[in-house]
Design a protein around this motif. Sequence first.
Motif, PDB file in Angstrom:
ATOM      1  N   ILE A  78      52.057  44.560  39.624  1.00 52.72           N
ATOM      2  CA  ILE A  78      51.865  43.427  38.701  1.00 52.72           C
ATOM      3  C   ILE A  78      52.723  42.242  39.173  1.00 52.72           C
ATOM      4  N   ASN A  79      52.105  41.084  39.216  1.00 49.49           N
ATOM      5  CA  ASN A  79      52.796  39.883  39.683  1.00 49.49           C
ATOM      6  C   ASN A  79      53.694  39.343  38.559  1.00 49.49           C
ATOM      7  N   PRO A  80      54.993  39.282  38.778  1.00 47.48           N
ATOM      8  CA  PRO A  80      55.916  38.749  37.758  1.00 47.48           C
ATOM      9  C   PRO A  80      55.549  37.346  37.296  1.00 47.48           C
ATOM     10  N   SER A 170      38.063  43.091  36.001  1.00 47.61           N
ATOM     11  CA  SER A 170      37.955  42.684  37.410  1.00 47.61           C
ATOM     12  C   SER A 170      38.227  41.188  37.596  1.00 47.61           C
ATOM     13  N   LYS A 171      38.112  40.405  36.508  1.00 50.03           N
ATOM     14  CA  LYS A 171      38.310  38.963  36.604  1.00 50.03           C
ATOM     15  C   LYS A 171      39.723  38.539  36.219  1.00 50.03           C
ATOM     16  N   ASN A 172      40.519  39.451  35.621  1.00 46.41           N
ATOM     17  CA  ASN A 172      41.851  39.089  35.138  1.00 46.41           C
ATOM     18  C   ASN A 172      42.902  39.917  35.858  1.00 46.41           C
ATOM     19  N   SER A 173      43.654  39.277  36.715  1.00 43.68           N
ATOM     20  CA  SER A 173      44.629  39.993  37.551  1.00 43.68           C
ATOM     21  C   SER A 173      45.739  40.620  36.731  1.00 43.68           C
ATOM     22  N   PHE A 174      46.061  40.073  35.580  1.00 44.67           N
ATOM     23  CA  PHE A 174      47.141  40.643  34.755  1.00 44.67           C
ATOM     24  C   PHE A 174      46.598  41.763  33.854  1.00 44.67           C
TER      25      PHE A 174
END
Length: 360
Positions: A78-80, A170-174
């Motif tokens: 997960i990207n901070p 698939s469209k929401n990276s978080f």
Amino acid sequence: LTEAQPLLEQKRKETENKMKELEKATIINQEKRQQVEQEKKKKQSLNEQIESFNNDVEQQLSKIRPTLEQAETDVRNINPKDIFSLRTLVIPPENIENVIKNVCLTLGIKYASWKQTGLKVLNDTNKFISSLIDKIEEIKVHGSSVIPDQTMKLLPKALGSKCFSAEYLSKNSFARPLGLWVRAVYEFVELKKTVEPLERQAKKINKELQVAKEEFENILKQLKVCKEKMINLQEDYSSMENQKKELETNIESTKLKLDRAEKLTSLLIDENLRWKESIREHDQQMKYLLSDAIMSASIISYAGPFDGQNRARLLKKFKQLLYDFEGIIFSNKYCFLEVMGDPLELKEWCRFGLPSDEES
């Protein structure tokens, strides 16, 4: 022999008793061997059951393991910056908030509002990610009970909503890693519920196996003691048997010696009688020694020229003269041949044709 016979009887009884002990120990040893074989089969059967249960559990868990591993990987990645961006929102998108709500539900955190709960949960990124990973590990260790049944009843509805659809995630990276994590946890718990009976059964059988192992080791120790006892009994029995045989041999030898001694004693009794008779004859000969010597000397000196008849008359006259003159006693059985002759030499003379009468 009198002392050896009771000792032999005692040794026979001791040998018989020792033989009975040996037979009893042999039976016990055979029973222990059978018990060892039975416990070995029992232990093998339990091992096979445990292996079968473990294989079933492993087969079931292998279905969800890739999903869990992927969920853990996605959570760790997960990207901070995404979390930081969410924390800046006063009101987040509805789908994002629904994902966070179900994450909190799965973590056992009561969700009040975005401001009171959502932002607080996301405040420490590392702690948040660690809590997600720890929950999976907690389920692995403690089982399906980590997630309450009430929570498990609520999750299917949430997982069927739009915010957990594959298209949205698939469209929401978080939202994607969190959504996948909730789904993976739910499926993992459901699967754990199916394999936990197998795990409990395997655990139960494992306890039985431990008891069986202890019993097996105990019986092995008992068997070892029985073997040692049997060896000692066999050695004692062999020793007693040898002592008994030695006593029997000694008794037989003593009996044989006694028989020979008895025969010898009997022969010595006859010999004693013979010696008594010989002494009596010797005493008799000593009594007539003087008269026999005088008569023999007279015959040798004066009777040689005469024939047998005159020699007999002359012998009779010699006896009378000596008796009248000196009072010498003569044996009525006096025989010149017996007093002066050698029986072997006389037989030799007869063999060559010489007369065998006393006067000649």
